[in-house]
Design an enzyme around this catalytic site. Structure first.
Site, short mmCIF file in Angstrom:
data_model
loop_
_atom_site.label_atom_id
_atom_site.label_comp_id
_atom_site.label_asym_id
_atom_site.label_seq_id
_atom_site.Cartn_x
_atom_site.Cartn_y
_atom_site.Cartn_z
N CYS A 55 0.84 -1.20 0.00
CA CYS A 55 0.00 0.00 0.00
C CYS A 55 0.87 1.26 0.00
CB CYS A 55 -0.91 -0.01 1.23
SG CYS A 55 0.01 0.08 2.79
N ALA A 58 3.12 1.53 2.96
CA ALA A 58 4.30 0.66 2.85
C ALA A 58 5.36 1.31 1.99
CB ALA A 58 3.89 -0.70 2.29
N ARG A 89 11.50 -5.74 5.85
CA ARG A 89 12.60 -5.18 5.06
C ARG A 89 13.90 -5.30 5.85
NH1 ARG A 89 12.10 -3.31 -0.23
NH2 ARG A 89 13.21 -1.40 0.19
N HIS A 187 5.91 6.20 -2.35
CA HIS A 187 7.23 6.69 -2.74
C HIS A 187 7.15 8.18 -3.09
CE1 HIS A 187 7.84 2.35 -4.42
NE2 HIS A 187 8.04 2.39 -3.12
#
Length: 539
Positions: A55, A58, A89, A187
């Site tokens: 999502c 994330a 991660r 991002h």
């Protein structure tokens, strides 16, 4: 072995007509005889289909912001969201001051039902106060999850008030998971805030050394950034900042001083690369440090950009020494891997990057794709003007930057810039499609059903993807190499990383485990039925 149009149509025919029409646009069989092949990307996953995507939260907190080690990252939302972006991660970080490395912590407001009903702003303010008292970080981020956006908590106001109370930056990221179609939206949100609030927020005007660079889109999974930096520093480069693997708030502030930006993961960081070029005049170079040949090409293009003969000579010396050291090792592993095939469906750039490394081991990638890419990641940046913004992309505010009156400086002349663009990937990415061979498959947002069907047809020897589909594929008797966080291995970047990758892939093939796992469809016919027209009960 390639996939025919008939086989592809057979896969698609299982979908309802509306779904079939949509999915067909996301799948290509490479055909170089066509002048142009368009692939659909960055659209919402069809409800009910099991996707590998994450999502927006994330993408923001889990990918871009989270690796910044001297900042405490608060997840404002349920504890599960915080755990998801912390435990999946393998971002590594080290610090000369261990009290300023918070990479191992997971901080969340742990919103409960009562917070959803009555609001969580007071709880968030209290958590920020506790973080400052306990950790004394250089800065704090607040990352919103879905419930926060739905109930209307004003995290921006809470962050602003906390910043005034404590005298350190408190950055609010409105990255609710439902924004955008995938983690790509996160991002973009993260890039905007880092550019607006951190980069350039300092009195420093000069880089700390020669050949100053920023590494963008490198997240130090398994130690990748450390291996890349080892080579770069030996050649003579000064790494100003890394965005964001093993990165820090303090280094990120000085990113404007670099002379060149290196873009590793194009999708997650190209926004900042473009903004740095507009605001400070710093060009970006698309690089790939996965695989020996790709690493060599990237190093040579960097040296060509700076144009210094001593730097070019040193680059060639380091390349020659490293290749002489590792090539005999790679050749041994290649004997195990030669002639095999792979699926490579990873992230927003790795699905492209790892094909070269596989090829060096004698493995052909017969199917590749991305989870959260846009069309330019497939077809190259020349298609950007053709991409029409939709309602989802308009959810992400654009940060419009202009040339900084004091700091904007062209690092190279316009004439030199145009000359270099003919030789190297300066401010350009050609995309993945151009390197795929005819007959091979390119899939955007590959789902579990399509994964199984393509495996039955192409019978790959190894599958490279993420954690969500790793174990499903292994139950089919196919080794799966997890390339989001490398399982428990790495680094895989740079020269030493190539050796590690070759070792792990060869070890996957050499394991006898797969001889004991036989999926049902290999030995038993699958029962299929369909309704015949005009016969209510016929099947």
């Amino acid at each position: 072995m390639a996939v025919s149009e008939e086989q592809l149509q057979e896969i698609l025919n299982r979908y309802p007509d509306k779904v079939k029409k949509g999915r067909k646009k996301h799948i290509l069989i490479k055909d170089s005889s066509q002048a142009k092949q368009v692939i659909e990307a960055n659209t919402r996953t069809i409800p009910g289909i099991i996707t590998n995507r994450g999502c927006a939260y994330a993408g923001c907190k889990g990918v871009v912001v989270g690796p910044l080690k001297d900042m405490v990252h608060i997840t404002h939302g349920p504890v599960g969201c915080g755990y998801y972006s912390w435990g999946t991660r393998r971002n590594k970080a080290k610090s000369d001051d261990p009290t300023k490395n918070f990479i191992n912590y997971c901080v969340t407001t742990d919103m409960q039902e009562s917070d959803i009903v009555f609001g969580g702003e007071k709880k968030l303010a209290k958590v920020i106060d506790e973080v400052v008292e306990i950790f004394k970080p250089n800065a704090i981020t607040v990352n919103a999850t879905c419930p926060v956006g739905l109930i209307g908590d004003d995290i921006g106001a809470v962050a602003k008030a906390a910043q005034e109370r404590h005298g350190i930056p408190v950055l609010a990221f409105s990255c609710e998971g439902y924004k955008g179609v995938s983690q790509s939206a996160g991002h973009h949100i993260a890039n905007n805030i880092l550019m607006d609030r951190i980069i350039g927020d300092t009195d420093v005007e000069e880089a700390p050394g020669p050949y100053a660079i920023n590494m963008l889109g490198e997240y130090n999974i398994g130690g990748d950034a450390w291996e890349i930096e080892r080579t770069l520093k030996e050649i003579g480069y000064t790494v100003v900042s890394t965005m964001t693997g093993d990165g820090s708030y303090e280094h990120l502030r000085n990113a404007h001083t670099a002379s060149l930006n290196l873009v590793q993961c194009h999708r997650s960081i190209n926004y900042i690369a473009e903004m740095l070029e507009k605001k400070y005049g710093t060009p970006w170079l698309k690089v790939n440090f996965i695989g020996i040949e790709a690493t060599i090409n990237s190093l040579r293009e960097m040296a060509l950009y700076f144009g210094d003969e001593a730097l070019i000579q040193k680059t060639e010396e380091v390349i020659a020494r490293e290749v002489a050291r590792i090539q005999p090792i790679i050749d041994q592993y290649r004997k195990v891997c030669e002639g095999k095939t792979a699926f490579c469906f990873v992230g927003g750039s790795r699905g492209h990057h790892y094909q070269g490394m596989y090829r060096e081991l004698g493995i052909e990638t017969v199917l590749a794709g991305y989870e959260f890419a846009h069309r330019d990641d497939y077809e190259g940046r020349q298609v950007i003007p053709e991409i029409k913004p939709d309602a989802d992309s308009k959810n992400i505010p654009e940060l419009h930057v202009t040339a900084d009156e004091k700091r904007f400086c062209l690092k190279i002349s316009p004439e030199k810039m145009e000359e270099l663009k003919q030789k190297i990937s300066l401010s350009y990415y050609a995309g993945m499609n151009c390197e795929m061979k005819d007959g091979y498959v390119i899939v955007d947002d590959l789902n579990h059903y399509e994964t199984e069907e393509f495996i039955k047809i192409l019978k790959p020897d190894i599958f490279s993807s993420g954690i969500k589909d790793k174990y499903v594929v292994q139950k089919m008797g196919i080794p799966s190499k997890q390339l989001h966080s490398y399982d428990y291995s790495g680094p895989y970047a740079g020269f030493n990383g190539a050796v590690n990758f070759a070792r792990d892939i060869a070890m996957s093939f050499a394991s006898p485990t797969w001889n004991f796992i036989v999926p049902p469809w290999k030995n038993e016919p699958l029962l299929e039925g369909k309704m015949a027209e005009g016969e209510e009960k016929a099947c």
